[in-house]
Motif scaffolding. Structure first.
Motif, PDB file in Angstrom:
ATOM      1  N   LYS A  88       0.672  -1.059   0.129  1.00 21.18           N
ATOM      2  CA  LYS A  88      -0.154   0.079  -0.142  1.00 21.18           C
ATOM      3  C   LYS A  88       0.895   1.122   0.036  1.00 21.18           C
ATOM      4  O   LYS A  88       0.654   2.289  -0.818  1.00 21.18           O
ATOM      5  CB  LYS A  88      -0.881  -0.102   1.087  1.00 21.18           C
ATOM      6  N   PHE A  89       1.782   1.180   0.807  1.00 16.66           N
ATOM      7  CA  PHE A  89       2.879   2.367   0.900  1.00 16.66           C
ATOM      8  C   PHE A  89       4.049   2.415   0.160  1.00 16.66           C
ATOM      9  O   PHE A  89       4.770   3.188   0.005  1.00 16.66           O
ATOM     10  CB  PHE A  89       3.216   2.579   2.413  1.00 16.66           C
ATOM     11  N   ASN A  90       4.136   1.341  -0.686  1.00 14.54           N
ATOM     12  CA  ASN A  90       5.176   1.359  -1.783  1.00 14.54           C
ATOM     13  C   ASN A  90       6.513   1.305  -1.033  1.00 14.54           C
ATOM     14  O   ASN A  90       7.420   2.083  -1.437  1.00 14.54           O
ATOM     15  CB  ASN A  90       5.128   2.360  -3.002  1.00 14.54           C
ATOM     16  N   ILE A  91       6.809   0.611  -0.138  1.00 17.19           N
ATOM     17  CA  ILE A  91       7.992   0.276   0.578  1.00 17.19           C
ATOM     18  C   ILE A  91       8.225  -1.279   0.904  1.00 17.19           C
ATOM     19  O   ILE A  91       7.233  -1.932   0.549  1.00 17.19           O
ATOM     20  CB  ILE A  91       7.906   0.998   2.108  1.00 17.19           C
ATOM     21  N   SER A  92       9.440  -1.626   1.381  1.00 15.28           N
ATOM     22  CA  SER A  92       9.559  -2.971   1.593  1.00 15.28           C
ATOM     23  C   SER A  92       9.106  -3.486   2.830  1.00 15.28           C
ATOM     24  O   SER A  92       8.852  -2.372   3.832  1.00 15.28           O
ATOM     25  CB  SER A  92      11.156  -3.397   1.455  1.00 15.28           C
ATOM     26  N   PRO A  93       8.472  -4.910   3.026  1.00 17.46           N
ATOM     27  CA  PRO A  93       7.901  -5.444   4.317  1.00 17.46           C
ATOM     28  C   PRO A  93       9.033  -5.157   5.356  1.00 17.46           C
ATOM     29  O   PRO A  93       8.617  -4.756   6.530  1.00 17.46           O
ATOM     30  CB  PRO A  93       7.891  -6.655   4.119  1.00 17.46           C
TER      31      PRO A  93
END
Length: 96
Positions: A86-91
């Motif tokens: 959703k936030f376009n970052i890595s887990p």
């Protein structure tokens, strides 16, 4: 260095999104866990295929952005992978 190339991520997500293969089929074909493929597909659905491209520069996030991520994670009933998509970052960034 990333484990999977941008091109591979985009190809796999495209194959799923355009109905050319299933999660299980892609998982077996590329020897990649279906959960990882689901994360890529979700990121592509939410942010477009461009979001799967490997970022070469180190990004810095504002305190407000970090608080938004943490707040969403705590309030929603989804896992780290879906919050990351959703936030376009890595887990791993969600975990940190």
């Amino acid at each position: 260095m990333t484990k999977y190339s941008s091109e591979l991520k985009v190809q796999i997500a495209s194959d799923y999104l355009y109905g050319r293969d299933s999660y299980n089929g892609l998982s077996q074909k590329h020897n990649i866990a279906a959960s990882i493929i689901r994360t890529w597909v979700k990121a592509a659905e939410l942010n477009g295929l461009e979001s799967l491209k490997v970022k070469r520069t180190k990004r810095e996030y504002s305190v407000d952005f970090k608080l938004d991520v943490v707040s969403y994670y705590l309030k929603s009933d989804v896992g780290r992978n879906m919050v990351a998509a959703k936030f376009n970052i890595s887990p791993s960034q969600v975990y940190s």
